[in-house]
Design an enzyme around this catalytic site. Structure first.
Site, short mmCIF file in Angstrom:
data_model
loop_
_atom_site.label_atom_id
_atom_site.label_comp_id
_atom_site.label_asym_id
_atom_site.label_seq_id
_atom_site.Cartn_x
_atom_site.Cartn_y
_atom_site.Cartn_z
N GLY A 240 10.64 -5.24 -4.53
CA GLY A 240 11.08 -4.21 -3.60
C GLY A 240 9.98 -3.21 -3.32
N THR A 242 7.45 0.05 -3.44
CA THR A 242 6.64 0.67 -4.49
C THR A 242 7.28 1.94 -5.04
OG1 THR A 242 4.60 -0.32 -3.64
CG2 THR A 242 4.37 1.65 -5.01
N GLU A 262 6.89 -7.07 -8.19
CA GLU A 262 6.29 -7.46 -6.91
C GLU A 262 6.73 -6.44 -5.89
OE1 GLU A 262 6.38 -8.73 -3.30
OE2 GLU A 262 7.09 -10.72 -3.91
N CYS A 296 7.40 -8.91 2.44
CA CYS A 296 6.36 -8.21 1.67
C CYS A 296 4.96 -8.63 2.07
CB CYS A 296 6.58 -8.43 0.18
SG CYS A 296 6.55 -10.18 -0.31
#
Length: 500
Positions: A240, A242, A262, A296
């Protein structure tokens, strides 16, 4: 008049669907939209603290026996899971398209890649990765055995944007390695994440091996903290943003729990002076606009050798104006997401950018302030953000440093390779990148210089495979999902020394 279909999404604890009395903690996903003749009212069951503990208790009980099962038995169940998923493909594809507004292509990718991931995990379970080894000892009369053992209960926190792939990824390697898992699904894709846990159950995995929890948005912190603080939970993984990853990692650190993260990405494409411009433009469009740029690995910024800039710009805008060449754009996941992406465009306009949007949405814009405001007004009247190219980006613009997570891509001329490498490495993210050139040796040399988890030569930044490691540098997280690297994240070693 539209008919109403009520869909209730329960929790799964110890192999049983759980609904709290009197619709306690239920919610309607913000992503839900009502199109067509049938009004689908989705009601998702959020957990309370009592059921957080119940899920951990269930997984802890199951771990005692599941961790001792043979690898051949686990492999058998995993191949059965893949077969079951394949048989439900049409049904699950329809849910993905409805729940996150996905295109048929994106739902197909989710199905195909999930099956490959499950089959890869099944194949690796009986490989040397989980077998331990026999290192030498300095004592010739001793024998050393290094055993590989599962950790315990794993918390897997999955996002909505690639719900099937990332939902499976959050629990699959942990379970394959002999752990039990709690899948904490996204409040934006509860139906697909429920389906994942339900498939594990139907495929014959014992109760508690894969439990499933949801929560209301306002309960997120309390739910995650409650689970992480339980001693039986030995690791968590999160995919998800940062900022949220920082919060989860800090809570896990206080509880002395490791994390696999990640997180966000600001993904660059380098187009060198000898690149195939037409192919590069197609790969940029695919990387920037697939799933509305809500991946992402989505392409954020294109750095073009100045000698090739005009040609690359022309080709990219030609693709932008060709509906047959562009990935299909649908509505964004929520109104909040749409507003945030539009604000990046507005900010870029205010700082002098030129905005180009796909031809099916509007005509081009110019640097003229009035025209920019007009286009922004048109965007406000839509439920989706059109495919957008931002030209003339500079460091004053938010889009220069922020992850867009929408159908936006910036294009910028650079003087040479060193400038391009410098821009990429100054970015706090480092998940994916691409280099376009006919000189593969040069591409490899540049790839080694980039502080990025994956570099794709003459390809798209959006690329991953079940046989590859996946993860980033810097603020894109740490650890690696995928194949044997992913299995290794969920085991620990035990050293046994045999002496006479």
């Amino acid at each position: 008049m539209a008919s109403e279909q009520r869909i209730l999404v329960p929790l799964i604890i110890d192999g049983v669907d759980v609904i709290l009395p009197d619709e306690q903690n239920t919610f309607t996903p913000q992503s839900a939209v009502n199109d067509g003749a049938v009004h689908r009212r989705v009601i998702a069951q959020g957990t309370d603290i009592e059921h957080c503990h119940a899920a951990v208790d269930s997984s802890a009980r199951a771990f005692k026996t599941w961790s001792q099962t043979s690898t051949t038995y686990r492999r058998h169940l995993l191949f059965g899971l893949a077969q079951l998923l394949r048989s439900r493909g049409e049904e699950i594809s329809a849910i993905i398209q409805e729940e996150i507004h996905a295109t048929p292509l994106w739902s197909k990718i989710n199905l195909e890649d999930s099956n490959l991931m499950i089959e890869e995990a099944a194949s690796l379970v009986t490989s040397p990765i989980l077998s331990g080894n026999l290192p030498t000892s300095q004592n010739p009369d001793s024998q050393v055995l290094v055993l590989t053992e599962p950790l315990g209960v794993i918390l897997g926190i999955a996002p909505w944007n690639s719900p099937l792939i990332l939902g499976f990824r959050s629990v699959l390697p942990a379970i394959a390695a002999g752990n039990t898992a709690i899948l904490k699904g996204s409040e934006l894709s509860p139906r697909i994440h429920y389906s994942i846990a339900s498939l594990f159950r139907e495929a014959g995995f014992p109760p508690g091996v894969c439990n499933f929890l949801l929560h209301r948005e306002e309960d997120a912190s309390q739910v995650v903290e409650t689970i992480i603080e339980r001693h039986e939970v030995r690791k968590c993984n999160f995919t998800g943003s940062t900022p949220v990853g920082r919060i989860i990692a800090s809570k896990a650190a206080l509880a002395l729990k490791p994390c696999l993260m990640e997180l966000g990405g600001k993904n660059y494409v380098l187009i060198l002076e000898d690149a195939d411009v037409e192919k590069a433009a197609m790969m940029v469009a695919e990387g920037a606009f697939l799933n509305n740029g809500q991946i992402c690995m989505s392409t954020d910024t294109v750095l073009v050798a100045i000698s090739l800039y005009l040609e690359s710009r022309k080709m990219l805008l030609a693709v932008l104006r060709s509906p047959d060449l562009l990935p299909q754009i649908t509505r964004m996941i929520t109104t909040k997401a749409t507003t945030r992406v539009r604000s990046l465009i507005t900010d870029a306009l205010q700082h002098g950018a030129t905005i180009h949007i796909s031809s099916q949405d509007s005509t081009d814009t110019t640097e003229d302030g009035d025209s920019g405001h007009k286009v922004n007004h048109e965007l406000e009247s839509r439920d989706s953000v059109p495919a957008t190219v931002i030209e003339g980006v500079n460091s004053k613009m938010r889009v220069y440093t922020e992850e867009s997570f929408g159908p936006l891509v910036s294009i910028k001329a650079v003087e040479g390779d060193d400038e391009a490498v410098g821009i990429v490495n100054e970015c706090r993210y480092g998940l994916s990148a691409a280099i376009h050139t006919r000189n593969h040796y040069k591409a490899l040399y540049l790839a080694k210089r980039l502080r990025v988890g994956a570099i794709h030569i003459n390809g798209s930044t959006v690329h991953d495979e079940s046989t590859l490691p996946h993860g980033g540098y810097g603020d894109s997280g740490w650890g690696r999902f995928g194949a044997g690297w992913g299995l290794s994240e969920f085991v620990q070693t035990k050293t046994v020394v045999l002496n006479k």
